[in-house]
Scaffold this motif. Structure first.
Motif, mmCIF file in Angstrom:
data_model
loop_
_atom_site.group_PDB
_atom_site.id
_atom_site.type_symbol
_atom_site.label_atom_id
_atom_site.label_comp_id
_atom_site.label_asym_id
_atom_site.label_seq_id
_atom_site.Cartn_x
_atom_site.Cartn_y
_atom_site.Cartn_z
ATOM 1 N N PHE A 124 1.040 -1.146 0.019
ATOM 2 C CA PHE A 124 -0.115 -0.028 -0.014
ATOM 3 C C PHE A 124 0.995 1.250 0.094
ATOM 4 O O PHE A 124 1.888 1.276 0.759
ATOM 5 C CB PHE A 124 -1.082 0.085 1.191
ATOM 6 N N CYS A 125 0.339 2.302 -0.471
ATOM 7 C CA CYS A 125 1.112 3.494 -0.851
ATOM 8 C C CYS A 125 1.057 4.233 0.271
ATOM 9 O O CYS A 125 0.134 5.221 0.519
ATOM 10 C CB CYS A 125 0.704 4.349 -1.985
ATOM 11 N N GLY A 126 1.991 4.106 1.323
ATOM 12 C CA GLY A 126 1.789 5.210 2.418
ATOM 13 C C GLY A 126 0.584 5.138 3.225
ATOM 14 O O GLY A 126 -0.273 4.253 3.223
ATOM 15 N N PHE A 127 0.286 6.129 3.792
ATOM 16 C CA PHE A 127 -1.098 6.450 4.755
ATOM 17 C C PHE A 127 -1.908 7.287 3.854
ATOM 18 O O PHE A 127 -1.670 8.324 3.439
ATOM 19 C CB PHE A 127 -0.507 7.058 5.981
ATOM 20 N N LEU A 128 -2.962 6.689 3.405
ATOM 21 C CA LEU A 128 -4.055 7.098 2.587
ATOM 22 C C LEU A 128 -5.160 7.489 3.528
ATOM 23 O O LEU A 128 -5.560 6.423 4.201
ATOM 24 C CB LEU A 128 -4.454 6.322 1.572
ATOM 25 N N LYS A 129 -5.789 8.730 3.457
ATOM 26 C CA LYS A 129 -7.231 8.929 4.032
ATOM 27 C C LYS A 129 -8.251 8.625 2.829
ATOM 28 O O LYS A 129 -7.996 8.843 1.582
ATOM 29 C CB LYS A 129 -7.222 10.486 4.370
ATOM 30 N N ILE A 130 -9.135 7.998 3.454
ATOM 31 C CA ILE A 130 -10.368 7.735 2.626
ATOM 32 C C ILE A 130 -10.681 9.045 1.574
ATOM 33 O O ILE A 130 -11.030 8.678 0.359
ATOM 34 C CB ILE A 130 -11.576 7.407 3.242
ATOM 35 N N SER A 131 -10.647 10.093 2.169
ATOM 36 C CA SER A 131 -11.013 11.504 1.125
ATOM 37 C C SER A 131 -10.145 11.546 0.182
ATOM 38 O O SER A 131 -10.491 12.355 -1.107
ATOM 39 C CB SER A 131 -11.214 12.445 2.069
ATOM 40 N N ASN A 132 -8.766 10.904 0.197
ATOM 41 C CA ASN A 132 -7.994 11.173 -0.708
ATOM 42 C C ASN A 132 -7.920 10.239 -2.019
ATOM 43 O O ASN A 132 -7.230 10.324 -2.900
ATOM 44 C CB ASN A 132 -6.234 11.172 -0.274
ATOM 45 N N VAL A 133 -8.896 9.219 -1.771
ATOM 46 C CA VAL A 133 -8.653 8.152 -2.700
ATOM 47 C C VAL A 133 -9.996 8.461 -3.778
ATOM 48 O O VAL A 133 -11.103 8.785 -3.517
ATOM 49 C CB VAL A 133 -9.005 6.836 -2.079
ATOM 50 N N ASP A 134 -9.590 8.178 -5.058
ATOM 51 C CA ASP A 134 -10.648 8.566 -6.037
ATOM 52 C C ASP A 134 -11.318 7.362 -6.448
ATOM 53 O O ASP A 134 -12.453 7.585 -6.738
ATOM 54 C CB ASP A 134 -9.922 9.146 -7.381
ATOM 55 N N LEU A 135 -10.800 6.168 -6.567
ATOM 56 C CA LEU A 135 -11.429 4.986 -7.102
ATOM 57 C C LEU A 135 -11.113 3.798 -6.211
ATOM 58 O O LEU A 135 -9.905 3.641 -5.598
ATOM 59 C CB LEU A 135 -10.964 4.835 -8.445
ATOM 60 N N PHE A 136 -11.987 2.961 -5.994
ATOM 61 C CA PHE A 136 -11.947 1.546 -5.466
ATOM 62 C C PHE A 136 -12.150 0.736 -6.506
ATOM 63 O O PHE A 136 -13.406 0.687 -7.013
ATOM 64 C CB PHE A 136 -12.641 1.518 -4.153
ATOM 65 N N ILE A 137 -11.380 -0.351 -6.535
ATOM 66 C CA ILE A 137 -11.702 -1.356 -7.668
ATOM 67 C C ILE A 137 -11.667 -2.755 -7.031
ATOM 68 O O ILE A 137 -10.818 -2.958 -6.301
ATOM 69 C CB ILE A 137 -10.517 -1.243 -9.025
ATOM 70 N N SER A 138 -12.705 -3.449 -7.415
ATOM 71 C CA SER A 138 -12.967 -4.782 -6.825
ATOM 72 C C SER A 138 -13.442 -5.657 -8.000
ATOM 73 O O SER A 138 -13.686 -5.095 -9.004
ATOM 74 C CB SER A 138 -13.736 -4.763 -5.422
ATOM 75 N N LYS A 139 -13.602 -6.999 -7.600
ATOM 76 C CA LYS A 139 -13.918 -7.860 -8.761
ATOM 77 C C LYS A 139 -15.356 -8.552 -8.076
ATOM 78 O O LYS A 139 -15.138 -9.167 -6.927
ATOM 79 C CB LYS A 139 -13.259 -8.682 -9.083
ATOM 80 N N SER A 140 -16.424 -8.786 -8.811
ATOM 81 C CA SER A 140 -17.592 -9.387 -8.324
ATOM 82 C C SER A 140 -17.945 -10.502 -9.647
ATOM 83 O O SER A 140 -18.073 -10.037 -10.694
ATOM 84 C CB SER A 140 -18.692 -8.514 -8.075
ATOM 85 N N ASP A 141 -17.764 -11.609 -9.245
ATOM 86 C CA ASP A 141 -17.740 -12.813 -10.288
ATOM 87 C C ASP A 141 -16.780 -12.378 -11.611
ATOM 88 O O ASP A 141 -15.709 -12.292 -11.088
ATOM 89 C CB ASP A 141 -19.402 -12.675 -11.133
ATOM 90 N N GLU A 142 -17.261 -12.085 -12.417
ATOM 91 C CA GLU A 142 -16.344 -11.786 -13.674
ATOM 92 C C GLU A 142 -16.492 -10.513 -14.257
ATOM 93 O O GLU A 142 -15.877 -10.070 -15.287
ATOM 94 C CB GLU A 142 -16.661 -12.863 -14.870
ATOM 95 N N THR A 143 -17.056 -9.444 -13.143
ATOM 96 C CA THR A 143 -17.150 -8.109 -13.430
ATOM 97 C C THR A 143 -16.338 -7.301 -12.548
ATOM 98 O O THR A 143 -16.444 -7.639 -11.316
ATOM 99 C CB THR A 143 -18.673 -7.732 -13.357
ATOM 100 N N TYR A 144 -15.714 -6.275 -13.020
ATOM 101 C CA TYR A 144 -14.853 -5.368 -12.285
ATOM 102 C C TYR A 144 -15.699 -4.241 -11.855
ATOM 103 O O TYR A 144 -16.348 -3.782 -12.874
ATOM 104 C CB TYR A 144 -13.501 -4.904 -13.273
ATOM 105 N N VAL A 145 -15.563 -3.980 -10.624
ATOM 106 C CA VAL A 145 -16.497 -2.915 -9.912
ATOM 107 C C VAL A 145 -15.641 -1.634 -9.719
ATOM 108 O O VAL A 145 -14.599 -1.839 -8.830
ATOM 109 C CB VAL A 145 -17.249 -3.509 -8.699
ATOM 110 N N ILE A 146 -15.972 -0.551 -10.121
ATOM 111 C CA ILE A 146 -15.362 0.542 -9.971
ATOM 112 C C ILE A 146 -16.094 1.559 -9.071
ATOM 113 O O ILE A 146 -17.281 1.930 -9.567
ATOM 114 C CB ILE A 146 -14.890 1.253 -11.263
ATOM 115 N N LYS A 147 -15.780 1.882 -7.844
ATOM 116 C CA LYS A 147 -16.454 2.743 -7.124
ATOM 117 C C LYS A 147 -16.053 4.138 -6.907
ATOM 118 O O LYS A 147 -14.626 4.161 -6.775
ATOM 119 C CB LYS A 147 -16.776 2.051 -5.639
#
Length: 180
Positions: A124-147
């Protein structure tokens, strides 16, 4: 007086230029010039204490804060919860993963630098605050989920860019929700 009338005209031109300027750094420079002209006018009108405060705060302190804020906007931080080749910088054959290519192209369009967390070493890249993150990427079944935040203009632009991809789903999250 002729000099203060000229300074007032320059002040008006400077203020209009600040509003019309597209480049944020140039706007900050113009703001600093605006503040210096104001300080000069304060001094001409026998308010040296106000002029000194204007020089210190308006010409120096506030522009530095603006420049720091603008420079922090140049990163696009993506936190990934997937561990496949989707966000790989380099795959066998010299090609990058689909997600990495898309996000790199998106960042180059908007003049951003892409920061992936975890990075290519899995750290992980140092200490990140949730407010500094632009995207969260996960995978559900065979679909990539970008939040991403629904209030983000960049997120809406990214969503429109990803419409042709059936295996990528974009979810808009309100600012109050916590990403998981």
């Amino acid at each position: 007086m002729m000099s203060d009338s000229l300074l007032l005209i320059i002040l008006t031109v400077c203020s209009v230029s600040i509003v019309l300027q597209k480049d944020l750094f140039k706007s900050v420079i113009l703001y600093s010039v605006f503040s210096l002209i104001c300080a000069t006018l304060y001094f001409i009108y026998s308010a040296p204490d106000v002029a000194l405060a204007e020089v210190a705060v308006g010409s120096a302190f506030i522009p530095v804060i603006f420049i720091i804020a603008i420079s922090r906007q140049k990163e696009f931080v993506v936190v990934s919860y997937i561990f496949d080749d989707f966000l790989s910088k380099e795959l066998p054959g010299g090609k990058a993963g689909t997600g990495y290519e898309l996000l790199s192209r998106f960042c180059s369009i908007y003049g951003l630098s892409l920061v992936l967390c975890p990075n290519e070493d899995g750290k992980f890249c140092g200490f990140l605050k949730i407010s500094n993150v632009d995207l969260f990427i996960s995978k559900s079944d065979e679909t990539y989920v970008i939040k991403g935040k629904s209030s983000s203009l960049l997120m809406k632009r990214l969503e429109s860019m990803l419409i042709p991809y059936d295996d990528i789903r974009v979810e808009m999250i309100s600012d109050e929700e916590i990403f998981d």
